[in-house]
Design an enzyme around this catalytic site. Structure first.
Site, short mmCIF file in Angstrom:
data_model
loop_
_atom_site.label_atom_id
_atom_site.label_comp_id
_atom_site.label_asym_id
_atom_site.label_seq_id
_atom_site.Cartn_x
_atom_site.Cartn_y
_atom_site.Cartn_z
N ASP A 63 -10.24 5.84 -9.49
CA ASP A 63 -11.54 6.44 -9.80
C ASP A 63 -11.74 6.85 -11.26
O ASP A 63 -10.84 7.44 -11.86
CB ASP A 63 -11.73 7.74 -9.00
CG ASP A 63 -11.24 7.66 -7.57
OD1 ASP A 63 -10.96 6.56 -7.10
OD2 ASP A 63 -11.13 8.72 -6.95
N GLU A 121 -15.77 11.03 0.00
CA GLU A 121 -15.00 11.20 -1.23
C GLU A 121 -15.95 11.19 -2.42
O GLU A 121 -17.04 10.64 -2.37
CB GLU A 121 -13.98 10.06 -1.37
CG GLU A 121 -12.97 10.03 -0.24
CD GLU A 121 -11.85 9.02 -0.49
OE1 GLU A 121 -10.68 9.42 -0.45
OE2 GLU A 121 -12.14 7.84 -0.71
N TRP A 145 -1.29 1.26 -12.31
CA TRP A 145 -2.41 1.48 -11.38
C TRP A 145 -3.52 2.30 -12.02
O TRP A 145 -3.26 3.26 -12.74
CB TRP A 145 -1.87 2.25 -10.16
CG TRP A 145 -2.92 2.75 -9.22
CD1 TRP A 145 -3.57 3.96 -9.28
CD2 TRP A 145 -3.46 2.07 -8.09
NE1 TRP A 145 -4.45 4.07 -8.24
CE2 TRP A 145 -4.41 2.93 -7.49
CE3 TRP A 145 -3.23 0.82 -7.51
CZ2 TRP A 145 -5.12 2.58 -6.35
CZ3 TRP A 145 -3.94 0.48 -6.37
CH2 TRP A 145 -4.88 1.35 -5.80
N MET A 146 -4.78 1.97 -11.71
CA MET A 146 -5.89 2.89 -11.96
C MET A 146 -6.87 2.84 -10.80
O MET A 146 -7.03 1.80 -10.15
CB MET A 146 -6.60 2.63 -13.29
CG MET A 146 -7.35 1.33 -13.42
SD MET A 146 -8.91 1.49 -14.33
CE MET A 146 -10.04 1.79 -12.98
N1 DQQ Z 1 -9.17 8.79 -5.01
C1 DQQ Z 1 -8.61 10.04 -5.41
C2 DQQ Z 1 -9.17 11.06 -4.50
C3 DQQ Z 1 -10.39 10.42 -4.00
C4 DQQ Z 1 -10.02 8.98 -3.89
C5 DQQ Z 1 -7.13 9.93 -5.34
C6 DQQ Z 1 -11.17 8.03 -3.90
O1 DQQ Z 1 -9.39 12.27 -5.16
O2 DQQ Z 1 -10.83 10.99 -2.81
O3 DQQ Z 1 -6.66 9.00 -6.29
O4 DQQ Z 1 -10.81 6.76 -4.30
#
Ligand code: DQQ
Length: 470
Positions: A20, A200, A17-18
């Site tokens: 942000d 976010e 998985w990837m």
């Molecule tokens: N992804 C991260 C969070 C963020 C979210 C967690 C946004 O820090 O809010 O993987 O895709």
């Protein structure tokens, strides 16, 4: 058998998985791209920071994990998104540590050229969110220096009200003083676009004499779109004057930007999948990084967006045509070129009527085809995946982006097709990204089309693209 959907020239980890992009920074000439990853599987599980570096924004070296949850620590359940800053020569990450329900800002530094990271022993650096606010979420960080003082925005939402970004200040990145919400949204307001109930991945940047706040709209456990607000920022006050959705294609989310040594503002985003979790599990991977995009401030205070010119290095065999007039019923115009890993640059003459564009990933009988369509009357662009795949389970939604050409201006489309990724840039001012999953191995054809009045195609260049991996 080779995975037909796995991109060849977009960055992604070798498997799993990837999501942000994180901690974007150029250090001693080298670009560093960190990213949210789950090294244990293709779903959003225990989140770590992956790390890749590049000398040219094109070819990437995937490096060891940069941050992993520390058992018993404030990030024991995940190292969520954050950013990187240069603290007087010390590379420093500010990220969200997750432990149970708690989301808290944490800091880590590197003494070996950004490869290994030492977490600050007294993490978290902000022990709790402001007490007087009833918050939904307290995560993701934009950090910058202003008049010698560090400032930070943390993504949040005020329960019942809407998204919020909370402004802090610090002298040393380790002890932070809360100032106020820099901005609060309205979760019930939908015009000109909906902003969700929690924000976010804030990013806040100066560009072309304005300030831009980039936010990703989240609501009740679901991620929606990323939007930007352009305005003025002075004395800790941000006055938005306008804004738009960053990439309305429905698959670009949680972007982050950086300024490189050439003073360019470059943005990457997470390209989400558009197929069911079960198929992601079977594939063994999920999520792709967008191509790096160059941002600019346009005279009408909207964001300009273009692919970075370095991507030309990927161009291989070249095909060209042009001087064509497309009319309804024209077809079979590009029979000599096929492929699922291409760049196409098409310039159409100005017109105010009809819909026209290109088809990619077409099966010989047309059963599968993906349209890149410009609606001239309404000045809007979409990737239309409604016939992209015979697989009934993959997404097929059409989402439009405003392009707004000036009178007499032709349309220039720059399309990056990379198997399941389609990124379309239009006239330096819009980008629409989609994910497609043709089921047929022979869906490799291309074509041009027009519905409505005739339209002139001045030029078309197609390059077969090189992959970025061995
Ligand atoms: N992804 C991260 C969070 C963020 C979210 C967690 C946004 O820090 O809010 O993987 O895709």
């Amino acid at each position: 058998m080779e995975d037909p959907h796995r991109p060849l020239y977009h960055f992604q980890p070798a498997s799993n998985w990837m999501n942000d992009p994180n901690g974007l920074i150029q250090w001693d000439g080298t670009y560093h791209l960190f990213y949210q990853t789950n090294p244990n599987g293709p779903s959003h599980g225990t989140i770590h920071w992956g790390h890749a570096s590049s000398d040219d924004l094109v070819y990437w070296t995937d490096l060891p994990l940069a941050l992993s949850p520390t058992p018993g620590g404030p990030d024991q359940a995940g190292c969520y998104s954050g950013c990187a800053v240069d603290d007087d020569g010390v590379p420093t990450l500010v990220y969200t540590g997750v432990s149970g329900e708690d989301q808290r800002p944490c800091v880590a530094t590197s003494a070996d050229g950004l490869i290994s990271w030492r977490k600050y022993p007294r993490n978290p650096v902000i022990p709790a969110p402001p007490e007087d606010l009833d918050l939904v979420g307290f995560r993701d960080h934009a950090v910058w220096k202003e008049d010698g003082v560090w400032r930070q925005l943390i993504g949040s939402g005020i329960r019942g009200l809407g998204g919020a970004v909370l402004l802090y200040r610090s002298k040393d990145l380790l002890s932070w003083e809360y100032e106020k919400p820099l901005l609060v949204g309205d979760k019930d307001e939908t015009e000109p676009f909906w902003t969700g109930s929690m924000w976010e991945c804030p990013d806040f940047l100066a560009l072309g004499g304005k300030h831009v706040l980039i936010l990703s709209a989240f609501h009740q456990g679901d991620t929606f779109h990323t939007f930007y607000l352009v305005g003025t920022y002075e004395n800790s006050e941000f006055e938005p004057e306008g804004g738009a959705i960053v990439d309305p294609g429905g698959h670009f989310y949680a972007p982050q930007t950086m300024v490189d040594e050439q003073n360019r503002r470059i943005m990457w985003g997470w390209l989400r999948e558009g197929r069911p979790e079960r198929e992601q599990q079977e594939a063994g991977w999920s999520g792709v990084m967008s191509l790096p995009r160059l941002l600019s401030m346009r005279v009408d205070a909207s964001l300009g967006v273009e692919p970075v010119p370095e991507l030309k290095a990927l161009r291989g065999e070249h095909h060209r045509s042009g001087g064509l007039r497309l009319t309804p019923g024209s077809s079979g115009l590009l029979e000599n070129v096929r492929g699922d890993c291409l760049e196409l640059v098409a310039v159409f003459e100005p017109t105010e009527a009809g819909e026209f564009g290109l088809k990619v990933r077409c099966s010989p009988d047309g059963e599968e085809q993906t349209l890149i369509v410009y609606d001239a009357k309404n000045g809007r662009l979409a990737v239309d995946p409604s016939r992209s795949s015979t697989n009934p389970n993959v997404h097929k939604d059409v989402r439009w982006a405003e392009v707004g050409l000036r009178e007499g201006e032709g349309l220039r489309l720059q399309i990056f097709l990379d198997r399941s990724v389609v990124e379309v840039f239009a006239n330096g001012r819009a980008c629409v990204t989609d994910r497609i999953y043709p089921a047929r191995r022979d869906s490799l054809g291309l074509d041009l089309f027009s519905r409505g009045g005739p339209v002139g195609l001045s030029s078309l260049h197609i390059w077969e693209m090189h992959g970025i991996w061995e």
